[in-house]
Write a protein that holds these residues in place. Structure first.
Motif, PDB file in Angstrom:
ATOM      1  N   ASN A 226      15.749   4.822 -32.488  1.00  0.00           N
ATOM      2  CA  ASN A 226      16.555   3.782 -31.870  1.00  0.00           C
ATOM      3  C   ASN A 226      16.029   3.449 -30.480  1.00  0.00           C
ATOM      4  O   ASN A 226      15.559   4.331 -29.779  1.00  0.00           O
ATOM      5  CB  ASN A 226      17.982   4.288 -31.722  1.00  0.00           C
ATOM      6  CG  ASN A 226      18.925   3.462 -32.560  1.00  0.00           C
ATOM      7  OD1 ASN A 226      18.754   2.246 -32.710  1.00  0.00           O
ATOM      8  ND2 ASN A 226      19.908   4.109 -33.105  1.00  0.00           N
ATOM      9  N   THR A 227      16.119   2.191 -30.095  1.00  0.00           N
ATOM     10  CA  THR A 227      15.661   1.767 -28.768  1.00  0.00           C
ATOM     11  C   THR A 227      16.777   0.952 -28.126  1.00  0.00           C
ATOM     12  O   THR A 227      17.826   0.736 -28.730  1.00  0.00           O
ATOM     13  CB  THR A 227      14.430   0.852 -28.881  1.00  0.00           C
ATOM     14  OG1 THR A 227      14.861  -0.403 -29.429  1.00  0.00           O
ATOM     15  CG2 THR A 227      13.351   1.447 -29.758  1.00  0.00           C
ATOM     16  N   GLY A 228      16.510   0.433 -26.959  1.00  0.00           N
ATOM     17  CA  GLY A 228      17.442  -0.500 -26.319  1.00  0.00           C
ATOM     18  C   GLY A 228      17.450  -1.860 -27.011  1.00  0.00           C
ATOM     19  O   GLY A 228      18.287  -2.702 -26.710  1.00  0.00           O
ATOM     20  N   VAL A 335       8.030  -6.899 -25.753  1.00  0.00           N
ATOM     21  CA  VAL A 335       6.759  -6.181 -25.671  1.00  0.00           C
ATOM     22  C   VAL A 335       7.024  -4.929 -24.830  1.00  0.00           C
ATOM     23  O   VAL A 335       7.533  -5.018 -23.712  1.00  0.00           O
ATOM     24  CB  VAL A 335       5.663  -7.052 -25.028  1.00  0.00           C
ATOM     25  CG1 VAL A 335       4.318  -6.322 -25.066  1.00  0.00           C
ATOM     26  CG2 VAL A 335       5.550  -8.391 -25.754  1.00  0.00           C
ATOM     27  N   ALA A 336       6.715  -3.766 -25.424  1.00  0.00           N
ATOM     28  CA  ALA A 336       7.067  -2.485 -24.800  1.00  0.00           C
ATOM     29  C   ALA A 336       5.815  -1.674 -24.480  1.00  0.00           C
ATOM     30  O   ALA A 336       4.709  -2.016 -24.899  1.00  0.00           O
ATOM     31  CB  ALA A 336       7.971  -1.692 -25.749  1.00  0.00           C
ATOM     32  N   SER A 337       6.030  -0.599 -23.733  1.00  0.00           N
ATOM     33  CA  SER A 337       4.935   0.316 -23.396  1.00  0.00           C
ATOM     34  C   SER A 337       4.733   1.312 -24.536  1.00  0.00           C
ATOM     35  O   SER A 337       5.710   1.817 -25.096  1.00  0.00           O
ATOM     36  CB  SER A 337       5.290   1.129 -22.142  1.00  0.00           C
ATOM     37  OG  SER A 337       5.574   0.275 -21.062  1.00  0.00           O
ATOM     38  N   LYS A 338       3.483   1.596 -24.849  1.00  0.00           N
ATOM     39  CA  LYS A 338       3.171   2.560 -25.913  1.00  0.00           C
ATOM     40  C   LYS A 338       3.895   3.888 -25.628  1.00  0.00           C
ATOM     41  O   LYS A 338       3.845   4.384 -24.517  1.00  0.00           O
ATOM     42  CB  LYS A 338       1.655   2.783 -25.970  1.00  0.00           C
ATOM     43  CG  LYS A 338       1.218   3.656 -27.130  1.00  0.00           C
ATOM     44  CD  LYS A 338      -0.287   3.759 -27.191  1.00  0.00           C
ATOM     45  CE  LYS A 338      -0.719   5.102 -26.606  1.00  0.00           C
ATOM     46  NZ  LYS A 338      -2.153   5.153 -26.340  1.00  0.00           N
ATOM     47  N   GLY A 339       4.557   4.413 -26.657  1.00  0.00           N
ATOM     48  CA  GLY A 339       5.277   5.677 -26.475  1.00  0.00           C
ATOM     49  C   GLY A 339       6.783   5.494 -26.391  1.00  0.00           C
ATOM     50  O   GLY A 339       7.539   6.380 -26.769  1.00  0.00           O
ATOM     51  N   TYR A 340       7.234   4.335 -25.884  1.00  0.00           N
ATOM     52  CA  TYR A 340       8.654   4.033 -25.811  1.00  0.00           C
ATOM     53  C   TYR A 340       9.263   4.151 -27.199  1.00  0.00           C
ATOM     54  O   TYR A 340       8.590   3.726 -28.143  1.00  0.00           O
ATOM     55  CB  TYR A 340       8.838   2.608 -25.253  1.00  0.00           C
ATOM     56  CG  TYR A 340      10.255   2.120 -25.256  1.00  0.00           C
ATOM     57  CD1 TYR A 340      11.151   2.540 -24.287  1.00  0.00           C
ATOM     58  CD2 TYR A 340      10.726   1.264 -26.258  1.00  0.00           C
ATOM     59  CE1 TYR A 340      12.474   2.106 -24.296  1.00  0.00           C
ATOM     60  CE2 TYR A 340      12.038   0.830 -26.270  1.00  0.00           C
ATOM     61  CZ  TYR A 340      12.900   1.256 -25.298  1.00  0.00           C
ATOM     62  OH  TYR A 340      14.202   0.833 -25.314  1.00  0.00           O
ATOM     63  N   PRO A 341      10.443   4.692 -27.428  1.00  0.00           N
ATOM     64  CA  PRO A 341      11.466   5.092 -26.460  1.00  0.00           C
ATOM     65  C   PRO A 341      11.301   6.526 -25.926  1.00  0.00           C
ATOM     66  O   PRO A 341      12.187   6.996 -25.220  1.00  0.00           O
ATOM     67  CB  PRO A 341      12.763   4.983 -27.273  1.00  0.00           C
ATOM     68  CG  PRO A 341      12.355   5.328 -28.666  1.00  0.00           C
ATOM     69  CD  PRO A 341      10.946   4.804 -28.808  1.00  0.00           C
ATOM     70  N   ASP A 342      10.207   7.190 -26.269  1.00  0.00           N
ATOM     71  CA  ASP A 342       9.944   8.496 -25.648  1.00  0.00           C
ATOM     72  C   ASP A 342       9.107   8.264 -24.390  1.00  0.00           C
ATOM     73  O   ASP A 342       9.223   7.235 -23.763  1.00  0.00           O
ATOM     74  CB  ASP A 342       9.235   9.420 -26.643  1.00  0.00           C
ATOM     75  CG  ASP A 342      10.120   9.705 -27.859  1.00  0.00           C
ATOM     76  OD1 ASP A 342      11.344   9.863 -27.669  1.00  0.00           O
ATOM     77  OD2 ASP A 342       9.606   9.737 -28.990  1.00  0.00           O
ATOM     78  N   GLY A 378       8.434  -0.037 -16.895  1.00  0.00           N
ATOM     79  CA  GLY A 378       9.502   0.454 -17.755  1.00  0.00           C
ATOM     80  C   GLY A 378       9.054   0.528 -19.202  1.00  0.00           C
ATOM     81  O   GLY A 378       7.907   0.189 -19.527  1.00  0.00           O
ATOM     82  N   GLY A 379       9.958   0.962 -20.069  1.00  0.00           N
ATOM     83  CA  GLY A 379       9.666   1.078 -21.496  1.00  0.00           C
ATOM     84  C   GLY A 379       9.589  -0.298 -22.134  1.00  0.00           C
ATOM     85  O   GLY A 379       8.616  -0.668 -22.780  1.00  0.00           O
ATOM     86  N   ARG A 380      10.661  -1.060 -21.939  1.00  0.00           N
ATOM     87  CA  ARG A 380      10.610  -2.447 -22.404  1.00  0.00           C
ATOM     88  C   ARG A 380      10.092  -3.267 -21.228  1.00  0.00           C
ATOM     89  O   ARG A 380      10.656  -3.223 -20.136  1.00  0.00           O
ATOM     90  CB  ARG A 380      11.993  -2.903 -22.845  1.00  0.00           C
ATOM     91  CG  ARG A 380      12.422  -2.176 -24.126  1.00  0.00           C
ATOM     92  CD  ARG A 380      13.690  -2.729 -24.694  1.00  0.00           C
ATOM     93  NE  ARG A 380      14.828  -2.552 -23.822  1.00  0.00           N
ATOM     94  CZ  ARG A 380      16.011  -3.154 -23.990  1.00  0.00           C
ATOM     95  NH1 ARG A 380      16.184  -3.974 -25.005  1.00  0.00           N
ATOM     96  NH2 ARG A 380      16.999  -2.930 -23.165  1.00  0.00           N
ATOM     97  N   GLY A 409      -1.798  -0.562 -23.854  1.00  0.00           N
ATOM     98  CA  GLY A 409      -0.711   0.094 -24.586  1.00  0.00           C
ATOM     99  C   GLY A 409       0.440  -0.824 -24.969  1.00  0.00           C
ATOM    100  O   GLY A 409       1.502  -0.339 -25.368  1.00  0.00           O
ATOM    101  N   ALA A 410       0.239  -2.135 -24.891  1.00  0.00           N
ATOM    102  CA  ALA A 410       1.334  -3.059 -25.256  1.00  0.00           C
ATOM    103  C   ALA A 410       1.702  -2.891 -26.732  1.00  0.00           C
ATOM    104  O   ALA A 410       0.828  -2.850 -27.598  1.00  0.00           O
ATOM    105  CB  ALA A 410       0.908  -4.504 -24.991  1.00  0.00           C
TER     106      ALA A 410
END
Ligand code: AMP
Ligand code: GLY
Length: 423
Positions: A226-228, A335-342, A378-380, A409-410
């Motif tokens: 799960n993510t935001g 578009v999030a950072s690689k690894g998100y939500p961790d 940030g993550g997102r 890492g996008a």
């Protein structure tokens, strides 16, 4: 008019963008904001939960309207503090914000007013054994929720009783969510499709924005953690006119009437999280604010004036506001950072922000400016938004714009909005 927006994500960027269209709006401040918001508003370094600091700022800077994006200050009573100082503010009072702040409050309220939702029982920390016994007597999957706010993570869906017992242990004994888990709700699992409806309320009356669907899981096909929220689109065809009528008659009207009758009229955005089940729409949750990333698609779909809408909600004059919605679809791909939500890295330079043109838009979530360059923080990181007449074309146009953006890492999902195509 001087406006203060409280929050720092894509939702707040979309709010700032939408109200800026009104020539009455002279100056926008955002607390704390982000690098994208900084392009259209003045960011001021207050934390969203610094209510004393914010009210002092609003008073000193003659703020005519404050719009609260995030739930924490609302649940902590920012609206009551502002209104005591005669400052106009968009959002529910502390008592009304309990619809999001306390799952127990919400479930009891819905039951009292006969509003369709999952069957449930509540337990406190001293009732561990009683809760276990209840689980044994009921069928999986088990839905176990912390009563209080847990940054969107306080809901466990357990397939076995062993998993459910372990969740009780985590909430009650390990206290992984602190006091938020002192009380819990165990409820029936509802099957169906999820969607959200947004009622902009002034305490007595409301108008409805476009129904939307969020994409909460990290992976395509709604898989993984799960993510935001990895993207959203609107309008969501699962909310047919007939279902919308049911939502209004069986959920929104009785809620507003009930809250008024109980002494806490609802003002602000009532976010109605729904499960469309075979027995009709049922409440999964209420949020006391606009959704993120849903706001990034529902505000661009407003054809009338968004600032006037926020102002009318805060002023109790929604009855005289004429809402007009565009007859197109909107899609937002996050578009999030690689690894998100961790864990994920930040500080990556973002390229291609100028490539998104015409009527496509970018709303920033986790960005900051370093030496004149935009970098991830940030993550997102970003939401990319486009609008077109058909959902299919909107999806294609949004992804074409996404391809112009790059940073190390996008990551983004490649199926945002597609569940709406099968309808
Ligand atoms: P909430 O924070 O209450 O919205 O729950 C988070 C997510 O858990 C929801 O968006 C649903 O996907 C899921 N969920 C919550 N309650 C239920 C339920 N009673 N039945 C099925 N899924 C649920
Ligand atoms: N998009 C889900 C939320 O705002 O809570």
């Amino acid at each position: 008019m001087n406006v203060l927006i409280v929050g720092s994500g894509g939702r707040e960027h979309a709010i700032a963008w939408s109200i800026k269209q009104n020539p009455k709006v002279e100056k926008i401040f955002c607390a704390p904001g982000n690098a994208g918001i900084g392009g259209i508003a003045e960011c001021v370094p207050f934390k969203v939960d610094d209510i004393d600091g914010l009210v002092q700022f609003a008073y000193t800077n003659k703020i005519d309207l404050t719009i609260v994006g995030s739930e924490t200050p609302l649940v902590n009573g920012i609206v009551d503090v502002f209104e005591k100082r005669r400052l106009k503010i968009f959002g529910p009072s502390k008592s009304a914000a309990q619809v999001e702040g306390s799952k127990m409050f919400l479930k009891h309220f819905l039951q009292r007013h006969n509003i369709p939702t999952a069957k449930y029982r509540t337990f406190n920390q001293s009732e561990f054994e009683k809760a276990k016994k209840y689980l044994v007597e009921t069928e999986p999957p088990y839905v176990i929720k912390t009563d209080g706010l847990a940054a969107g993570k306080g809901v466990a869906i357990c397939q076995t009783s062993a998993e459910a017992f372990n969740t009780l242990h985590e909430y009650f004994e390990e206290k992984v969510f602190g006091d938020a888990g002192n009380n819990i709700v165990i409820e029936e699992f509802m099957e169906g499709e999820e969607a959200s409806v947004f009622a902009m309320c002034d305490g007595a009356d409301y108008v409805l924005l476009s129904p939307a669907q969020d994409h909460k899981r990290i992976g395509d096909g709604d898989t993984g953690k799960n993510t935001g929220g990895m993207g959203a689109y609107a309008p969501a065809p699962v909310i047919t006119n007939e279902i919308m009528d049911q939502v209004e008659n069986e959920i929104i009207r009785p809620t507003l009437k009930g809250m008024k009758a109980e002494g806490y009229p609802y003002k602000g955005c009532l976010y109605v999280g729904l499960m469309v089940t075979k027995d009709g729409p049922k409440v999964v949750e209420f949020n006391c604010r606009l959704g993120d990333p849903e706001t990034q698609v529902i505000l661009p779909l407003i054809d009338s004036d968004p600032f006037d809408l926020f102002y009318a909600c805060a002023s109790g004059s929604i009855a005289s506001y004429r809402l007009k919605l565009k007859k197109v679809s909107a899609v937002c791909v996050v578009v999030a950072s690689k690894g998100y939500p961790d864990r994920y890295e930040t500080g990556k330079e973002i390229k291609g922000l100028d490539s998104v043109k015409n009527d496509s838009m970018i709303f920033h979530a986790g960005t900051k400016k370093e030496n004149g360059k935009f970098v991830t923080s940030g993550g997102r990181v970003l939401g990319i938004i486009a609008m077109e007449a058909s959902l299919q074309n909107t999806i294609e146009k949004t992804y074409a714009a996404v391809k112009g953006i790059s940073f190390d890492g996008a990551y983004y999902r490649t199926d945002i909005g597609m569940k709406g195509l099968t309808k």
